[in-house]
Design a protein around this motif. Structure first.
Motif, mmCIF file in Angstrom:
data_model
loop_
_atom_site.group_PDB
_atom_site.id
_atom_site.type_symbol
_atom_site.label_atom_id
_atom_site.label_comp_id
_atom_site.label_asym_id
_atom_site.label_seq_id
_atom_site.Cartn_x
_atom_site.Cartn_y
_atom_site.Cartn_z
ATOM 1 N N SER A 41 0.774 -1.163 -0.060
ATOM 2 C CA SER A 41 -0.155 0.071 0.076
ATOM 3 C C SER A 41 0.801 1.193 -0.072
ATOM 4 N N GLY A 42 0.161 2.463 -0.443
ATOM 5 C CA GLY A 42 1.128 3.374 -0.396
ATOM 6 C C GLY A 42 0.247 4.695 -0.685
ATOM 7 N N SER A 43 0.705 5.833 -0.485
ATOM 8 C CA SER A 43 0.044 7.215 -0.709
ATOM 9 C C SER A 43 0.619 8.475 -0.707
ATOM 10 N N ILE A 44 0.203 9.443 -1.421
ATOM 11 C CA ILE A 44 0.962 10.818 -1.495
ATOM 12 C C ILE A 44 -0.082 11.699 -0.575
ATOM 13 N N THR A 45 0.353 12.381 0.156
ATOM 14 C CA THR A 45 -0.599 13.210 1.093
ATOM 15 C C THR A 45 -0.233 14.538 0.739
ATOM 16 N N ILE A 46 -0.926 15.536 0.337
ATOM 17 C CA ILE A 46 -0.498 16.791 -0.520
ATOM 18 C C ILE A 46 -1.334 17.696 0.462
ATOM 19 N N VAL A 47 -0.531 18.541 1.389
ATOM 20 C CA VAL A 47 -1.195 19.616 2.232
ATOM 21 C C VAL A 47 -0.814 20.968 1.905
ATOM 22 N N ARG A 48 -2.017 21.955 1.866
ATOM 23 C CA ARG A 48 -1.526 23.355 1.272
ATOM 24 C C ARG A 48 -0.971 23.823 3.083
ATOM 25 N N THR A 49 0.294 24.537 2.497
ATOM 26 C CA THR A 49 0.746 25.234 3.661
ATOM 27 C C THR A 49 1.029 26.869 3.457
ATOM 28 N N GLY A 50 0.466 27.192 2.326
ATOM 29 C CA GLY A 50 0.623 28.693 2.166
ATOM 30 C C GLY A 50 0.149 29.202 0.730
ATOM 31 N N GLY A 51 -0.071 30.198 0.230
ATOM 32 C CA GLY A 51 -0.450 30.683 -0.944
ATOM 33 C C GLY A 51 -1.929 30.820 -0.901
ATOM 34 N N THR A 52 -2.405 30.543 -2.486
ATOM 35 C CA THR A 52 -3.768 30.732 -2.544
ATOM 36 C C THR A 52 -4.517 29.696 -1.585
ATOM 37 N N ALA A 53 -5.584 29.765 -0.982
ATOM 38 C CA ALA A 53 -6.596 28.967 -0.522
ATOM 39 C C ALA A 53 -6.983 27.854 -1.397
ATOM 40 N N ASP A 54 -6.876 26.641 -0.526
ATOM 41 C CA ASP A 54 -7.375 25.337 -1.076
ATOM 42 C C ASP A 54 -8.294 24.662 -0.139
ATOM 43 N N THR A 55 -9.408 24.865 -0.311
ATOM 44 C CA THR A 55 -10.450 23.996 0.810
ATOM 45 C C THR A 55 -10.501 22.768 0.534
ATOM 46 N N SER A 56 -9.949 22.126 -0.290
ATOM 47 C CA SER A 56 -10.027 20.541 -0.433
ATOM 48 C C SER A 56 -8.820 19.913 0.114
ATOM 49 N N SER A 57 -7.835 21.019 0.663
ATOM 50 C CA SER A 57 -6.591 20.433 1.377
ATOM 51 C C SER A 57 -7.123 19.626 2.691
ATOM 52 N N PRO A 58 -6.402 18.663 3.143
ATOM 53 C CA PRO A 58 -5.370 17.683 2.270
ATOM 54 C C PRO A 58 -5.983 17.088 1.468
ATOM 55 N N HIS A 59 -4.955 16.752 0.439
ATOM 56 C CA HIS A 59 -5.390 15.768 -0.563
ATOM 57 C C HIS A 59 -4.768 14.516 -0.538
ATOM 58 N N ASN A 60 -5.649 13.513 -0.659
ATOM 59 C CA ASN A 60 -4.960 12.032 -0.185
ATOM 60 C C ASN A 60 -4.949 11.110 -1.610
ATOM 61 N N CYS A 61 -3.946 10.798 -2.355
ATOM 62 C CA CYS A 61 -3.671 10.111 -3.412
ATOM 63 C C CYS A 61 -3.485 8.869 -2.860
ATOM 64 N N VAL A 62 -4.268 7.835 -2.629
ATOM 65 C CA VAL A 62 -4.011 6.540 -2.353
ATOM 66 C C VAL A 62 -3.549 5.717 -3.727
ATOM 67 N N LEU A 63 -2.409 5.334 -3.564
ATOM 68 C CA LEU A 63 -1.636 4.571 -4.812
ATOM 69 C C LEU A 63 -2.446 3.332 -5.075
ATOM 70 N N THR A 64 -2.372 3.007 -6.398
ATOM 71 C CA THR A 64 -3.058 2.045 -6.926
ATOM 72 C C THR A 64 -2.344 1.432 -8.156
ATOM 73 N N GLY A 65 -2.622 0.288 -8.545
ATOM 74 C CA GLY A 65 -2.024 -0.222 -9.871
ATOM 75 C C GLY A 65 -0.698 -0.434 -9.919
#
Length: 290
Positions: A41-65
């Motif tokens: 299993s694996g994932s890439i978690t992407i968290v906004r820390t600055g700049g333009t607002a991102d209401t969907s943060s954090p993003h969690n890309c669960v790796l597949t395939g």
């Protein structure tokens, strides 16, 4: 013996403080890594820390395939739901993120790698209010320069560039053409600028000069830190002409009597100029000869 060695991520992209363009989606991506063993299993978690607002943060890309396989280079398409992420992820232009890569092998060993200060930039810079315009005649490119533009964003980052290329197309010979003014200092900032071609602090990396009497094409180029390229702006048939200094005239005289017949020029009058004599008299002036 039991497996106690965690998987290893190498050649992870993006890098710390990198600007990445809108190429995190098929068919291009700036998100990739090498892994040394198959992941359970694996994932890439992407968290906004600055700049333009991102209401969907954090993003969690669960790796597949194939994102879990040993491929040499695993390219991740954040909007891809078959071979990259279970659910598509969409970032916000102008936001700054931390990317955390995490992977667990079949024995339950886990490793993580983080990349910080990553700016997602999906908008190209724009030039506007560019001067000189096509067919213009200009006489100054230094202290009161006719070269001006407005820039829509700061050109920052190691890959950011801005330049003005000036190419002779007619008129007087210019052995230095084409001239490239690589912008530097405040000339790369968002806003309105007047460019002095001799200013190597906030103008050009190397001072440039034009030839009076030559006709030029001006081209304005830019790319931002994420290598989004501005649409080039061109101005053609721009004539650069420095007016010659007006000649001065001295006359011989004595006791208010002007010596005739001719005054003396201190310099040669250019062939395309006309010299006209004007007379002014006072009561003691002699009558000029006919």
């Amino acid at each position: 013996s039991p497996d106690t060695t965690a998987p290893v991520f190498t050649f992870v992209s993006p890098q710390d403080n990198q600007f990445i363009p809108d190429k995190v989606a098929i068919p291009f991506t700036y998100v990739s890594y090498y892994i040394n063993e198959v992941l359970a299993s694996g994932s890439i978690t992407i968290v906004r820390t600055g700049g333009t607002a991102d209401t969907s943060s954090p993003h969690n890309c669960v790796l597949t395939g194939t994102a879990l396989a040993v491929l040499g280079s695993n390219s991740i398409y954040l909007n891809g739901t078959g071979k990259s992420c279970v659910d598509a992820q969409f970032l916000v232009g102008g936001a700054v993120y931390t990317f955390t890569f995490s992977g667990t092998d079949a024995a339950g060993n886990t490793s993580t790698v983080a990349r910080t200060g990553v700016t997602f930039d999906n908008v190209a810079p724009v030039y506007s209010a560019v001067s000189p315009a096509s067919n213009a005649v200009i006489n100054n490119v230094t202290n009161s320069s006719a070269i001006r533009y407005t820039l829509s964003e700061n050109l920052v980052g190691p890959d950011a560039r801005g330049s003005i290329v000036i190419t002779r197309t007619a008129g007087a010979a210019d052995t230095g053409s084409p001239h490239e003014c690589r912008l530097r200092g405040t000339a790369l900032n968002q806003g309105t600028h007047t460019i002095n071609l001799s200013d190597t602090t906030n103008g050009c990396v190397t001072a440039r000069s034009l030839v009076s009497g030559a006709t030029y094409k001006f081209e304005f180029f830019a790319s931002d830190g994420a290598q989004n390229f501005a649409t080039p702006i061109s101005s053609t048939r721009v004539r650069f002409l420095i007016p010659p200094t007006a000649p001065t005239i001295s006359v011989g005289h004595g006791s208010n009597i002007i010596s005739w017949p001719n005054p003396t020029l201190t310099e040669t009058v250019p062939t395309d100029y006309i010299l006209t004599r004007y007379w002014s008299f006072s009561p003691i002036d002699p009558i000029p000869p006919s």
